[in-house]
Structures are given as structure tokens and as C-alpha cells.
Design a protein around this motif. Sequence first.
Motif, PDB file in Angstrom:
ATOM      1  N   GLU A  28       0.941  -1.637   0.182  1.00 47.07           N
ATOM      2  CA  GLU A  28      -0.053   0.089  -0.153  1.00 47.07           C
ATOM      3  C   GLU A  28       0.736   1.138   0.207  1.00 47.07           C
ATOM      4  O   GLU A  28       0.175   2.126  -0.177  1.00 47.07           O
ATOM      5  N   MET A  29       2.271   0.739   0.389  1.00 50.83           N
ATOM      6  CA  MET A  29       3.268   2.273   0.097  1.00 50.83           C
ATOM      7  C   MET A  29       3.102   2.617  -0.509  1.00 50.83           C
ATOM      8  O   MET A  29       3.648   3.606  -0.942  1.00 50.83           O
ATOM      9  N   ARG A  30       4.172   1.306  -1.801  1.00 51.68           N
ATOM     10  CA  ARG A  30       4.100   1.423  -2.484  1.00 51.68           C
ATOM     11  C   ARG A  30       3.097   1.803  -4.015  1.00 51.68           C
ATOM     12  O   ARG A  30       3.364   2.925  -4.906  1.00 51.68           O
ATOM     13  N   THR A  31       2.011   1.371  -3.352  1.00 49.28           N
ATOM     14  CA  THR A  31       0.958   2.157  -3.937  1.00 49.28           C
ATOM     15  C   THR A  31       0.459   3.691  -4.418  1.00 49.28           C
ATOM     16  O   THR A  31       0.709   4.483  -5.259  1.00 49.28           O
ATOM     17  N   MET A  32       0.764   3.825  -3.390  1.00 47.04           N
ATOM     18  CA  MET A  32       0.329   5.650  -2.543  1.00 47.04           C
ATOM     19  C   MET A  32       1.935   6.355  -3.566  1.00 47.04           C
ATOM     20  O   MET A  32       1.444   6.774  -4.276  1.00 47.04           O
ATOM     21  N   LEU A  33       2.404   5.577  -3.427  1.00 46.13           N
ATOM     22  CA  LEU A  33       4.209   6.644  -4.097  1.00 46.13           C
ATOM     23  C   LEU A  33       3.463   6.308  -5.531  1.00 46.13           C
ATOM     24  O   LEU A  33       3.621   7.804  -6.193  1.00 46.13           O
ATOM     25  N   LYS A  34       3.131   5.601  -6.070  1.00 43.24           N
ATOM     26  CA  LYS A  34       2.958   5.458  -7.329  1.00 43.24           C
ATOM     27  C   LYS A  34       1.764   6.913  -7.797  1.00 43.24           C
ATOM     28  O   LYS A  34       1.918   6.936  -9.127  1.00 43.24           O
ATOM     29  N   TRP A  64       2.283  15.349  -5.124  1.00 40.02           N
ATOM     30  CA  TRP A  64       3.341  14.789  -3.714  1.00 40.02           C
ATOM     31  C   TRP A  64       3.399  15.520  -2.658  1.00 40.02           C
ATOM     32  O   TRP A  64       3.517  14.967  -2.122  1.00 40.02           O
ATOM     33  N   GLN A  65       3.198  17.399  -2.833  1.00 38.46           N
ATOM     34  CA  GLN A  65       3.471  17.548  -1.785  1.00 38.46           C
ATOM     35  C   GLN A  65       2.472  17.254  -0.556  1.00 38.46           C
ATOM     36  O   GLN A  65       2.213  17.011   0.673  1.00 38.46           O
ATOM     37  N   GLU A  66       0.592  17.019  -1.100  1.00 36.73           N
ATOM     38  CA  GLU A  66      -0.164  15.931  -0.216  1.00 36.73           C
ATOM     39  C   GLU A  66      -0.101  14.481  -0.227  1.00 36.73           C
ATOM     40  O   GLU A  66      -0.944  14.246   1.060  1.00 36.73           O
ATOM     41  N   SER A  67       0.684  13.680  -0.159  1.00 37.61           N
ATOM     42  CA  SER A  67       1.764  12.388  -0.164  1.00 37.61           C
ATOM     43  C   SER A  67       1.695  12.579   1.276  1.00 37.61           C
ATOM     44  O   SER A  67       1.785  11.321   2.541  1.00 37.61           O
ATOM     45  N   SER A  68       2.258  13.801   1.719  1.00 37.37           N
ATOM     46  CA  SER A  68       2.429  13.748   3.111  1.00 37.37           C
ATOM     47  C   SER A  68       1.667  13.682   4.091  1.00 37.37           C
ATOM     48  O   SER A  68       1.298  12.960   5.579  1.00 37.37           O
ATOM     49  N   LYS A  69      -0.262  14.109   3.918  1.00 39.53           N
ATOM     50  CA  LYS A  69      -0.352  13.518   4.733  1.00 39.53           C
ATOM     51  C   LYS A  69      -1.918  12.564   4.351  1.00 39.53           C
ATOM     52  O   LYS A  69      -2.421  11.828   5.331  1.00 39.53           O
ATOM     53  N   THR A  70      -1.477  11.509   3.712  1.00 39.13           N
ATOM     54  CA  THR A  70      -1.951  10.619   3.783  1.00 39.13           C
ATOM     55  C   THR A  70      -2.351   9.758   4.489  1.00 39.13           C
ATOM     56  O   THR A  70      -1.014  10.043   5.449  1.00 39.13           O
ATOM     57  N   GLU A  71      -2.662   8.811   5.179  1.00 36.12           N
ATOM     58  CA  GLU A  71      -3.232   7.600   6.083  1.00 36.12           C
ATOM     59  C   GLU A  71      -1.454   6.851   6.198  1.00 36.12           C
ATOM     60  O   GLU A  71      -1.295   6.463   6.996  1.00 36.12           O
ATOM     61  N   ILE A  72      -1.297   5.947   4.949  1.00 36.76           N
ATOM     62  CA  ILE A  72      -0.671   5.117   4.972  1.00 36.76           C
ATOM     63  C   ILE A  72       1.034   5.521   5.137  1.00 36.76           C
ATOM     64  O   ILE A  72       1.951   5.063   5.678  1.00 36.76           O
ATOM     65  N   ASN A  73       1.312   7.132   4.250  1.00 37.63           N
ATOM     66  CA  ASN A  73       2.677   7.948   4.764  1.00 37.63           C
ATOM     67  C   ASN A  73       2.695   7.816   6.782  1.00 37.63           C
ATOM     68  O   ASN A  73       3.514   7.861   7.160  1.00 37.63           O
ATOM     69  N   GLN A  74       1.581   8.162   6.950  1.00 35.20           N
ATOM     70  CA  GLN A  74       1.889   8.264   8.735  1.00 35.20           C
ATOM     71  C   GLN A  74       2.040   7.534   9.421  1.00 35.20           C
ATOM     72  O   GLN A  74       2.530   7.726   9.987  1.00 35.20           O
ATOM     73  N   LYS A  75       1.488   6.370   9.076  1.00 38.70           N
ATOM     74  CA  LYS A  75       1.647   4.825   9.560  1.00 38.70           C
ATOM     75  C   LYS A  75       3.148   4.604   8.858  1.00 38.70           C
ATOM     76  O   LYS A  75       3.882   4.267   9.935  1.00 38.70           O
ATOM     77  N   TRP A  76       3.793   4.838   7.357  1.00 32.28           N
ATOM     78  CA  TRP A  76       5.167   4.679   7.873  1.00 32.28           C
ATOM     79  C   TRP A  76       5.808   5.378   8.742  1.00 32.28           C
ATOM     80  O   TRP A  76       6.879   4.946   8.721  1.00 32.28           O
ATOM     81  N   TRP A  77       5.630   6.668   8.470  1.00 25.52           N
ATOM     82  CA  TRP A  77       7.025   7.683   9.442  1.00 25.52           C
ATOM     83  C   TRP A  77       6.496   6.691  11.281  1.00 25.52           C
ATOM     84  O   TRP A  77       7.805   6.931  11.822  1.00 25.52           O
ATOM     85  N   HIS A  78       5.303   6.231  11.799  1.00 26.14           N
ATOM     86  CA  HIS A  78       5.529   5.800  13.188  1.00 26.14           C
ATOM     87  C   HIS A  78       6.299   4.555  12.910  1.00 26.14           C
ATOM     88  O   HIS A  78       7.683   4.625  14.398  1.00 26.14           O
TER      89      HIS A  78
END
Length: 104
Positions: A28-34, A64-78
Motif C-alpha cells: 500500500e505504500m508502494r501504491t501510494m507513491l505511484k 506529491w506535497q499532499e502525499s505526506s497527509k495520507t494515512e499510509i504515509n503517517q503509518k510509515w513515519w511511525h
Amino acid sequence: MMKQMFKMFIYPDKHDEYKKRHSQLWPEMRTMLKDYGVCSYSIYLDKDKNELIAYLEVKDPEKWQESSKTEINQKWWHYMADIMETNPDESPIVKDMDIVFDLE
């Protein structure tokens, strides 16, 4: 197309763990990046300085700037916060690098 390079900072004893976690990047992180326009994304480790050098190419910088707000990105940061230097919101501490030459 936007090209971007930046540094992040990893704890000295976490090099192998960082590589392991990225070798098992969540689908799901790979998908979000794409989905957010990443065409190419590479991360290099300078073991002597404990620095990660990231290079990416993005189709749409605004999206791309909006990607940091996604739930999956927040989960990855954690998930990554225990092995690298982070801000209070668990985003990685990032130092942008300026391009001084580009041969296209």
C-alpha cells in the motif's frame, strides 16, 4: 517533472534494519507513491556519516506535497521513527539539497 534530492539521518546501529524494512516495503505504500506521481525513488546510505541520501523524480510536485497527509504515509513515519531522526510529528528530519548540475 520534478527532481528532488535530500538527506535524512539514521541511527548508527540501525543501518541493517533500515535496509530490511525497505526491502519489505508495504504494497500500500508502494501504491501510494505511484498514485502520488513518483516515477523513480532511490535512497543511498553513507555509512560513515549515518546519512541517507534520497533522490526522486515526481510527475506532479503539487500532488506529491499532499502525499505526506495520507494515512499510509503517517503509518510509515511511525514505523520508521525508532531508527532515524524525526520531527515531533514523526516525519523524518530532512535537509534538502540544491542541484548544481544536471546533464539531461
